[in-house]
Design a protein around this motif. Structure first.
Motif, short mmCIF file in Angstrom:
data_model
loop_
_atom_site.label_atom_id
_atom_site.label_comp_id
_atom_site.label_asym_id
_atom_site.label_seq_id
_atom_site.Cartn_x
_atom_site.Cartn_y
_atom_site.Cartn_z
N ILE A 53 5.39 -20.21 -15.47
CA ILE A 53 6.41 -19.36 -14.86
C ILE A 53 5.68 -18.18 -14.20
N ARG A 54 5.57 -18.22 -12.89
CA ARG A 54 4.81 -17.20 -12.16
C ARG A 54 5.66 -15.96 -11.89
N GLN A 55 6.96 -16.16 -11.69
CA GLN A 55 7.86 -15.04 -11.46
C GLN A 55 9.13 -15.25 -12.25
N LEU A 56 9.58 -14.19 -12.91
CA LEU A 56 10.80 -14.22 -13.69
C LEU A 56 11.77 -13.20 -13.12
N SER A 57 12.92 -13.67 -12.67
CA SER A 57 13.90 -12.79 -12.03
C SER A 57 15.08 -12.58 -12.95
N PHE A 58 15.36 -11.32 -13.26
CA PHE A 58 16.56 -10.96 -14.01
C PHE A 58 17.55 -10.29 -13.07
N ARG A 59 18.67 -10.95 -12.81
CA ARG A 59 19.75 -10.28 -12.07
C ARG A 59 20.55 -9.53 -13.12
N LEU A 60 20.16 -8.28 -13.36
CA LEU A 60 20.61 -7.54 -14.54
C LEU A 60 22.11 -7.32 -14.60
N THR A 61 22.72 -7.10 -13.46
CA THR A 61 24.14 -6.78 -13.44
C THR A 61 24.77 -7.23 -12.13
N ASP A 62 26.05 -7.54 -12.18
CA ASP A 62 26.81 -7.83 -10.96
C ASP A 62 27.36 -6.55 -10.34
N ILE A 63 27.42 -5.49 -11.13
CA ILE A 63 28.05 -4.25 -10.69
C ILE A 63 27.23 -3.59 -9.59
N CYS A 64 27.92 -3.09 -8.57
CA CYS A 64 27.24 -2.38 -7.50
C CYS A 64 28.13 -1.25 -6.99
N ASN A 65 27.49 -0.14 -6.59
CA ASN A 65 28.23 1.02 -6.09
C ASN A 65 28.33 1.05 -4.57
N LEU A 66 27.85 -0.03 -3.91
CA LEU A 66 27.96 -0.14 -2.45
C LEU A 66 28.73 -1.41 -2.10
N ARG A 67 29.21 -1.46 -0.88
CA ARG A 67 29.92 -2.65 -0.37
C ARG A 67 29.34 -3.00 0.99
N CYS A 68 28.13 -3.54 0.97
CA CYS A 68 27.38 -3.81 2.20
C CYS A 68 27.97 -5.00 2.97
N SER A 69 28.01 -4.87 4.27
CA SER A 69 28.65 -5.88 5.11
C SER A 69 27.92 -7.22 5.08
N THR A 70 26.62 -7.22 4.81
CA THR A 70 25.85 -8.46 4.82
C THR A 70 25.58 -9.00 3.42
N CYS A 71 26.37 -8.58 2.44
CA CYS A 71 26.16 -9.00 1.06
C CYS A 71 27.06 -10.18 0.70
N GLY A 72 26.46 -11.24 0.16
CA GLY A 72 27.23 -12.40 -0.27
C GLY A 72 27.90 -12.20 -1.62
N GLN A 73 27.58 -11.08 -2.28
CA GLN A 73 28.20 -10.78 -3.57
C GLN A 73 29.46 -9.94 -3.40
N TRP A 74 29.30 -8.77 -2.74
CA TRP A 74 30.42 -7.83 -2.62
C TRP A 74 30.85 -7.58 -1.18
N GLY A 75 30.31 -8.35 -0.21
CA GLY A 75 30.71 -8.21 1.18
C GLY A 75 32.11 -8.77 1.41
N GLU A 76 32.51 -8.89 2.66
CA GLU A 76 33.87 -9.31 3.00
C GLU A 76 34.28 -10.63 2.34
N THR A 77 33.35 -11.58 2.29
CA THR A 77 33.66 -12.89 1.70
C THR A 77 32.92 -13.09 0.39
#
Length: 407
Positions: A55-79
């Motif tokens: 395992i060369r890289q281990l990624s933790f997506r620690l939280t879904d919560i975000c204080n921004l609503r970026c237009s190009t975000c697939g998580q919290w953007g328009e869609t």
């Protein structure tokens, strides 16, 4: 044509390699990761069997919560796929800090010491993120974070002391008007001002603590809203960051989204959902291809001096016709025809689900609340996914994926 994979420009590496002179344990792991990418066919000569290596890289997506609503975000953007979720429930499902410590300790005990990558949501909103950075670093795991920069000023001293080896900060505009429009805050406050304050605080702490870490990288998602001002962004922040990364943006169209539904269902027996959060909308589209090419050329000219921060374009696609095709023909992969991140990088979602795929993580091999990382890494479900990708080829969504073109 030989399959391509993302790689860091040698000039960009050389410009910042000296920063790890006092931390050879970090440099060694970075070199090992890149070397294995380059020698993938030798190291994984039987890759079609679906067995991952170290395992060369281990990624933790620690939280879904975000204080921004970026237009190009697939998580919290328009869609975005999180728009309909209950925030309190998302928070409740997060992996607790103590479990992360146990998982990392077990990994180290078994001889695995990967690079740790923390992201989100906004990872600085995770309870215990600073303790996790300290603990992982003391365990010998080089730790990096991708953040929107809104919460680093007050904790700069601790981040530098750890040391965090890489801090990636999302900056989409050279001024508050552009950045705050593209990355608006939920509260309405200016995130641009907080980024500037945070960068100044990190720079000050690097001087006070006589260190060159963390390496500071600016991450910019290119869009119609900033395409004419990429060089302005470079000039505005060239004294505050060490490296500029410009992304052409990850996106899919409805035709390919429907194709993904069918292909994924055929392979794995259920219909995926997350990819629909990345369907292109007005915030993602681009039509000034000549302007973008001019900006890319100007950025590379400005970064040519040895003392100037280097520029990395991901994916590294240039030329007006190629850029136009990138934004209009989702089926075109520009030679990126094999996913190697699934053999090197492990992705852990905020609720503990482990998926081979970072951006389109419908396929889950298990959960770290119930199993260790080593138990899941070459589990039957993980191996099945790798085998499918290696023998049947990539899926429709893969052509605009960080794991394929940006890893």
């Amino acid at each position: 044509m030989k399959s391509k994979h993302s790689s860091i420009d040698v000039f960009a590496i050389l410009k910042n390699l000296w920063r790890f002179g006092h931390h050879p344990w970090i440099g060694k792991k970075l070199v090992a990761l890149q070397a294995e990418k380059l020698l993938f066919d030798r190291v994984f000569s039987n890759y079609q069997n679906g067995i991952g290596g170290k395992i060369r890289q281990l990624s933790f997506r620690l939280t879904d919560i975000c204080n921004l609503r970026c237009s190009t975000c697939g998580q919290w953007g328009e869609t975005g796929f999180l728009r309909s979720k209950d925030i309190k429930e998302l928070k409740k499902q997060e992996v607790p800090y103590d479990r992360y410590v146990h998982l990392l300790g077990d990994l180290v005990d078994k001889g695995e010491c990967p690079i740790l990558y923390l992201w989100g949501g906004e990872p600085m909103l995770y309870d215990g993120v600073l303790d996790l950075i300290d603990t992982a670093t003391h365990m010998g795991l080089p730790t990096s974070i991708a953040t929107n920069g809104s919460r680093i000023a007050s904790v700069a001293k601790r981040l530098v002391r750890a040391p965090l080896f890489l801090m990636q900060i999302s900056i989409d505009g050279h001024c508050p008007e552009i950045h705050d429009r593209l990355r608006p805050s939920v509260s309405g406050a200016s995130s641009f001002r907080k980024i500037v304050d945070g960068l100044d605080a990190i720079q000050e702490q690097r001087k006070l603590q006589s260190t060159d870490l963390p390496l500071i990288a600016s991450l910019t998602v290119i869009s119609q809203g900033n395409v004419r001002h990429l060089t302005d962004l470079y000039e505005a922040f060239q004294e505050k960051v060490d490296l500029f990364v410009f992304y052409l943006a990850w996106w899919i169209d409805e035709k390919r989204a429907r194709a993904q539904d069918m292909d994924f269902s055929r392979r794995f027996g259920f219909t995926p959902k997350i990819h629909w959060g990345w369907v292109s909308n007005a915030g993602w589209k681009l039509n000034d291809y000549e302007i973008l090419q001019q900006q890319i050329e100007a950025l590379r000219e400005r970064s040519r001096r040895w003392s100037a921060p280097p520029v990395i374009l991901i994916p590294n696609i240039t030329g007006v016709e190629n850029l136009k095709r990138y934004y209009t023909d989702h089926a075109c992969r520009f030679g990126f025809d094999r996913c190697i991140s699934i053999y090197q990088a492990m992705e852990v979602d905020s609720n503990g689900d482990v998926s081979p795929c970072r951006d389109y993580h419908d396929y889950v091999v298990g959960n770290v609340k119930e199993a260790t990382l080593n138990e899941l890494w070459n589990s039957p479900a993980y191996v099945k996914f790798r085998q499918s990708m290696s023998t049947e080829g990539l899926m429709p969504v893969c052509s605009r994926c960080c794991g394929l073109m940006g890893y």
